[in-house]
Write an enzyme that holds these catalytic residues in place. Sequence first.
Site, short mmCIF file in Angstrom:
data_model
loop_
_atom_site.label_atom_id
_atom_site.label_comp_id
_atom_site.label_asym_id
_atom_site.label_seq_id
_atom_site.Cartn_x
_atom_site.Cartn_y
_atom_site.Cartn_z
CB CYS A 1 7.96 14.05 -13.71
SG CYS A 1 8.68 14.02 -12.06
CG HIS B 1 -2.08 -1.00 1.03
ND1 HIS B 1 -2.90 -1.38 2.07
CD2 HIS B 1 -2.49 -1.71 -0.05
CE1 HIS B 1 -3.78 -2.29 1.62
NE2 HIS B 1 -3.54 -2.51 0.35
P1 OAD Z 1 -7.79 -2.67 9.90
O1 OAD Z 1 -7.85 -1.46 10.77
O2 OAD Z 1 -8.91 -2.90 8.96
O3 OAD Z 1 -7.67 -3.96 10.80
C1 OAD Z 1 -6.76 -4.03 11.85
C2 OAD Z 1 -6.85 -5.42 12.42
O4 OAD Z 1 -5.87 -5.53 13.45
C3 OAD Z 1 -8.20 -5.77 13.04
O5 OAD Z 1 -8.59 -7.05 12.58
C4 OAD Z 1 -7.91 -5.80 14.55
O6 OAD Z 1 -8.70 -6.76 15.24
C5 OAD Z 1 -6.45 -6.19 14.57
N1 OAD Z 1 -5.68 -5.74 15.75
C6 OAD Z 1 -5.81 -4.59 16.45
N2 OAD Z 1 -4.88 -4.52 17.41
C7 OAD Z 1 -4.13 -5.66 17.33
C8 OAD Z 1 -3.01 -6.17 18.03
N3 OAD Z 1 -2.46 -5.50 19.04
N4 OAD Z 1 -2.52 -7.38 17.64
C9 OAD Z 1 -3.08 -8.07 16.63
N5 OAD Z 1 -4.13 -7.64 15.93
C10 OAD Z 1 -4.66 -6.45 16.26
O7 OAD Z 1 -6.37 -2.63 9.16
P2 OAD Z 1 -5.87 -3.42 7.87
O8 OAD Z 1 -6.46 -4.77 7.79
O9 OAD Z 1 -4.40 -3.29 7.84
O10 OAD Z 1 -5.00 1.01 3.34
O11 OAD Z 1 -6.49 -2.50 6.73
C11 OAD Z 1 -6.14 -2.70 5.40
C12 OAD Z 1 -6.01 -1.37 4.69
O12 OAD Z 1 -7.16 -0.58 4.90
C13 OAD Z 1 -4.88 -0.51 5.19
O13 OAD Z 1 -3.63 -0.87 4.65
C14 OAD Z 1 -5.28 0.86 4.74
C15 OAD Z 1 -6.78 0.82 5.00
O14 OAD Z 1 -7.54 1.51 4.10
C16 OAD Z 1 -4.17 2.00 2.93
O15 OAD Z 1 -3.57 2.74 3.68
C17 OAD Z 1 -4.03 2.09 1.47
#
Ligand code: OAD
Length: 252
Positions: A139, A128
């Site tokens: 550019c 990402h």
């Molecule tokens: P999310 O915010 O959707 O999910 C975070 C996950 O981490 C959830 O399932 C939580 O339960 C879990 N979580 C929280 N704290 C934790 C901990 N201490 N240990 C383990 N797990 C934990 O984030 P992503 O799945 O990364 O895109 O989201 C995907 C994308 O959505 C991101 O990369 C971002 C966003 O739009 C861009 O920035 C382009």
Amino acid sequence: MTGHHLEAAVQENIPRIRSRLSKASSVCVLAGAGNSADSGVPTFRGKDGLWRNFRAEELATPEAFRRDPKLVWEWYNWRREIIATKSPNAAHLALAAMERQSPSFTLITQNVDGLHAKAGSKNLIEIHGNIWKVRCTACGCISMNEDVPIPILPHCSQCNGLLRPYIVWFGESLDPADITRSMDALHRCDVLLVVGTSGIVQPAASFASVARNAGAYVVEVNVEATLNSDLVDETLIGRASEIVPMFIKELV
Ligand code: OAD
């Protein structure tokens, strides 16, 4: 189940997963915002998640940037300010150590905070993008920029075009080279760890099934069950910074 029981259940599974990891000729990890949560970086969809307080379509889309680049840059400056004060946690360090112990290791991360690289991960695919990089809208050149805050509006030193964050926004495609590298790793790995991701955002959301269909043993680590939980081999419920370090031989 109480927290204590959960912990015992997780503990029981660790030796088996460690053994699978040490026998694996190739290991792959898919990380999400939960991997950085214990560093103090807000997740996107949690209780205090970034998308609870902001509308994604107002900030993280190419249309939003065309409409109001200043607003989008202000949001990224705010996130830069937060991330600049954070350090890798035990999960980042353990994944870097795991790479040093594995004959073949790939870390696919959805995180843009740069903390995996800071922890020492080398074979890293930031699908990402990276919040510390900028791309010229004219550019196309990509460069590092660690200004906090970045002067709004920032312009390209080569052609004076408007700079944008080097982030894959909603409605945009991932870099095809990153997809190819990720698919190779997912097909090759014997074990895939899926750490701290909600499994909502495509294409990363389908990576667990890609690896599993190709024969990998898939282990999820998350504080709660997710959309991935039904299709992985096992889910360990707990914090990434507590569980991931248990997977490696040396203490970090
Ligand atoms: P999310 O915010 O959707 O999910 C975070 C996950 O981490 C959830 O399932 C939580 O339960 C879990 N979580 C929280 N704290 C934790 C901990 N201490 N240990 C383990 N797990 C934990 O984030 P992503 O799945 O990364 O895109 O989201 C995907 C994308 O959505 C991101 O990369 C971002 C966003 O739009 C861009 O920035 C382009």
